[in-house]
Write an enzyme that holds these catalytic residues in place. Structure first.
Site, PDB file in Angstrom:
ATOM      1  CG  ASP A  66      -3.946   0.318  -2.296  1.00 34.94           C
ATOM      2  OD1 ASP A  66      -2.881   0.508  -1.666  1.00 34.94           O
ATOM      3  OD2 ASP A  66      -5.028   0.103  -1.731  1.00 34.94           O
ATOM      4  CG  HIS A  76      -1.851  -1.097   1.343  1.00 35.31           C
ATOM      5  ND1 HIS A  76      -2.925  -1.206   0.480  1.00 35.31           N
ATOM      6  CD2 HIS A  76      -1.932  -2.152   2.180  1.00 35.31           C
ATOM      7  CE1 HIS A  76      -3.623  -2.287   0.793  1.00 35.31           C
ATOM      8  NE2 HIS A  76      -3.037  -2.884   1.815  1.00 35.31           N
ATOM      9  CD  GLU A 116      -3.399  -6.593   2.068  1.00 36.60           C
ATOM     10  OE1 GLU A 116      -3.642  -5.434   2.451  1.00 36.60           O
ATOM     11  OE2 GLU A 116      -3.447  -7.581   2.811  1.00 36.60           O
TER      12      GLU A 116
END
Ligand code: G3I
Length: 345
Positions: free
Chosen positions: A247, A216, A245
């Site tokens: 992003d 992240h 994960e």
């Protein structure tokens, strides 16, 4: 494609319908099924969701997502068997003060989750975000190294899978802010390395198959090249690596400039390319896929001087209307499915 490309999914959106110029369409489900080959339930397989109270077990939401994945030829990545932070631990477990009793509950819960999904979940974030976090579970079960609860969870999950004959199901240690190398021995990246090195050198070794890097970040986050350096040290311990994960938060502007979208595209490119360059990298998963639904919109950094939650983080590969962003083409190019850099927005 040698690598998996996954997305975290919020179950209740799978049945949602969007208004489009040509009428209503299930864009969330359609885009997911068309573009990704791995599905991660964002919340539905967490212990707090599956086993909220001592009496309750709740597999329906997760089961529906597994069925969706199977219908669309996607693999399921489970998240997560054990998340030993107080705010992610059920009240009834936080109320137990006897180490043996707490351990028995965690063992039973881990076995039950593994048994329920069996071979339908191909890989688990067996343990999520354990390193460096003090808290009830670690205080009671962490032992001399501080991480005996983590070792226990891996051993129990592996044992249950072996008993069921699911030897191919993989178990990952998953964590955030561990992408960039650091010279500080107290940095989380080094604490994770230390724990996993210890686990790999025990006899019998603690059965960790790989490391999930949440990734992240914002535009200043670890580059693909930096991450590759971190990943390589763990690969040298005999582990696989995955981006679990991803992003890339673009900040608070309501309308993103072409420059910003291009920078995001190039950042995605570099990270996916790093995975392509590492044979031990199994794949990349993004935490969501449309900017319409991202955890970052609800996330409140709530520190001094914080402006509160950001309604426009635009961190993903598809925009609010499910159109492909420049970042999407950056990923495609890294996967060698596109030979040009792609649009710059
Ligand atoms: O469903 C309830 C709703 O009924 C209620 O009205 C509302 C009020 O707060 O809460 C809703 O539940 C929220 C849930 O997301 C579903 O949207 C929880 O409060 C909220 O805490 C929960 O946040 C999730 C968070 O993990 C904590 O479990 C995020 O969706 C999810 O994206 C996020 O994912 C984490 C990974 O598990 C681990 N790595 C970091 C990542 C991002 O924070």
């Amino acid at each position: 494609l040698k690598k998996t490309i996954g997305a975290a999914v919020v179950g209740r959106h799978l049945s949602s319908v969007e208004q489009t110029p040509s009428g209503p369409a299930p864009l969330y489900a359609q885009t997911l099924a068309r573009e990704f080959n791995v599905l991660v339930p964002a919340n539905e397989m967490k212990p707090k969701s599956v086993h909220p109270t001592a009496e309750e077990w709740n597999f329906a939401a997760a089961d529906a997502m597994v069925a969706f994945a199977e219908q669309h030829g996607m693999a399921v990545h489970g998240h997560t068997l054990f998340w030993p932070q107080d705010r992610h631990t059920q009240e009834f477990l936080l109320a137990i003060n006897d180490p043996a009793a707490l351990q028995a509950q965690i063992v039973a819960q881990t076995r039950a989750m593994v048994r329920h999904f069996g071979g339908r979940v191909r890989v688990w974030d067996a343990v999520n975000e354990a390193v460096g976090r003090p808290g009830h579970v670690r205080r009671l079960l962490g032992g001399a190294t501080g991480y005996e609860h983590v070792a226990l969870a891996f051993r129990v999950a592996r044992d249950e899978l072996d008993k069921l004959g699911h030897r191919n199901v993989k178990l990952l240690y998953n964590d955030n802010n561990i992408e960039r190398p650091s010279s500080d021995p107290k940095a989380r990246v080094n604490l994770v390395y230390g724990m996993l090195k210890d686990f790999a050198t025990r006899t019998p070794r603690v059965p960790v198959d790989g490391v999930g890097f949440q990734y992240h970040i914002g535009l200043g986050g670890a580059t693909g090249a930096e991450w590759r350096e971190t990943a390589q040290r763990l690969i040298d311990l005999g582990l696989t690596v995955s981006v679990t994960e991803l992003d890339i938060n673009l900040g608070r502007d309501e309308v993103k400039s072409p420059e910003l979208l291009r920078a995001q595209r190039d950042k995605y490119f570099g990270i996916v390319q790093a995975c392509m360059q590492l044979p031990a990298c199994t794949g990349v998963t993004t935490w969501g896929f449309t900017d319409k639904h991202t955890w970052l919109k609800a996330f409140d950094p709530d520190g001094v001087g914080s402006d509160g939650p950001n309604p426009y983080p635009a961190p993903l590969l598809f925009d609010e209307s499910y159109a492909k962003k420049p970042a999407y083409y950056g990923v495609l190019r890294a996967l060698r499915l596109l030979s040009t850099p792609g649009p710059t927005g």
